[in-house]
Design an enzyme around this catalytic site. Structure first.
Site: not given
Ligand code: ACO
Length: 335
Positions: A257, A287, A118
């Site tokens: 981003h 994203n 990204c």
């Molecule tokens: N719907 C419902 N629940 C979900 C979902 C979903 N879509 N996805 C995950 N959960 C659950 C998980 O299983 C977890 O449940 P648990 O507590 O029972 O295990 C709970 O929600 C919390 O999960 P977390 O991963 O702790 O949630 P978080 O608040 O960190 O949000 C997210 C997750 C949105 C993915 C966040 O971590 C994030 O945005 N990270 C950055 C990702 C990113 O930007 N990636 C791309 C980089 S760019 C590139 O180069 C491609």
């Protein structure tokens, strides 16, 4: 071409393209166990654009490039180099940049792809800028990704995040004191496993087993990426501001981003920026990887919201792990 010219390099025109097909949070509720409420509150995303089966990165890259050339008032033959930042090229080789070069009829242009996740667009911006200083007159920089093609729509932790599209800009010489004032690029390869697509390369070539075990899809440790993103966006933007000798108050538009609204808000807070100067479209596109910053920039330009002399601050982070930020002082109507 030898020696770098001490000239100012800036953006002469912008363009963007996204697929027509919209995938909403409500539709995702029927595909995986998730909810509009969860996706909205955790990411800020409401919908994203998804490429059709027969659409690939070069299709959106091409459309964005045509627009960027038009807005720069240039012909394809005026372009000396095409750089495509992508992690979802049409094929492993030839480069997507070569495919775009042929479709545009940019017969005078060299062409290659750049892979920095990204952060790819900001990386390409810096490379393009230095190539102009090295003697290339006009460089077409494109960020294009179709992550939907490598996303597992049974994995709720990734499939709600990504969308497809492309954004482009033409770089060339601008007046002194304008254009790309400073950049800051970085990488930490020790985080490679945090965000990757394991199979299909030379380490793990495609096989029945890689397909069966879903190794051709993105895997991500979301909260690791989250922590990294919040830390690095703050660090990198402060560094680039220092390099450009600019205070946060002098920034007219922060164009981060578009991965997650919470990450964007944390970065804006660290810089002390108010909401009014932060551009957000993650709600509409999710994203889009290397396409996200140039799509956002093009939207702002098309809305007439970027004025002569405005300082733009942009920052990306992503697979690698990588990061990159840039400060651009906008120059209107460079011909
Ligand atoms: N719907 C419902 N629940 C979900 C979902 C979903 N879509 N996805 C995950 N959960 C659950 C998980 O299983 C977890 O449940 P648990 O507590 O029972 O295990 C709970 O929600 C919390 O999960 P977390 O991963 O702790 O949630 P978080 O608040 O960190 O949000 C997210 C997750 C949105 C993915 C966040 O971590 C994030 O945005 N990270 C950055 C990702 C990113 O930007 N990636 C791309 C980089 S760019 C590139 O180069 C491609």
């Amino acid at each position: 071409m030898t020696g770098l010219r001490q000239i100012s390099v800036g953006i002469l025109g912008t363009g963007s393209a996204v697929p027509d097909v919209v995938l909403t949070n409500k539709q995702l509720e029927d595909m995986v166990e998730t909810s509009d409420e969860w996706i909205t509150s955790r990411t800020g995303i409401k919908e994203r654009r998804i490429a059709k089966e027969d659409e690939a990165a070069s299709d959106f890259a091409y459309k964005a490039a045509v627009e960027a050339l038009k807005s720069a008032n240039l012909k394809p033959e005026d372009i000396d180099l095409i750089l495509v930042a992508t992690i979802t090229p049409d094929m492993l080789f030839p480069s997507t940049a070569c495919i775009v070069q042929d479709r545009l009829g940019a017969s005078e242009a060299a062409a290659f792809d750049l892979s920095a996740g990204c952060s790819g667009f900001v990386y390409a911006l810096e490379v393009g800028c230095q190539m102009v200083r090295g003697g290339y007159k006009h460089v077409l920089v494109i960020g294009a990704d179709v992550l939907s093609k490598v996303t597992d729509y049974e994995d709720r932790s990734t499939c709600v995040l990504f969308g497809d599209g492309a954004g482009a800009c033409v770089l060339g010489e601008v007046e002194e004191g304008f254009g790309i004032l400073a950049t800051n690029l970085g990488a930490d390869g020790s985080g490679a496993n945090v965000l990757c697509l394991e199979a299909g390369g030379s380490r793990m070539p495609a096989s029945e087993e890689t397909v069966r075990s879903k190794k051709h899809f993105i895997t991500m440790i979301g909260n690791e990426v989250f922590k990294f993103a919040v830390r690095i966006m703050g660090q990198s933007t402060l560094e680039v501001l220092k390099r450009a000798n600019i205070n946060p108050e002098q920034i007219r538009w922060f164009i981060p981003h578009q991965a997650n609204i919470r990450i964007i808000q944390a970065a804006a807070q660290r810089l002390g920026l108010d909401d009014e100067s932060v551009y957000v479209n993650v709600d509409r596109y999710g994203n889009t990887s290397a396409a996200s910053i140039p799509i956002a920039l093009d939207e702002l330009v098309k809305m007439g919201k970027v004025e002569h002399g405005d300082n733009l601050l942009t920052v990306g982070f992503g697979a690698g792990l990588t990061w990159g930020s840039a400060i651009i002082r906008w120059q209107e109507d460079v011909k």
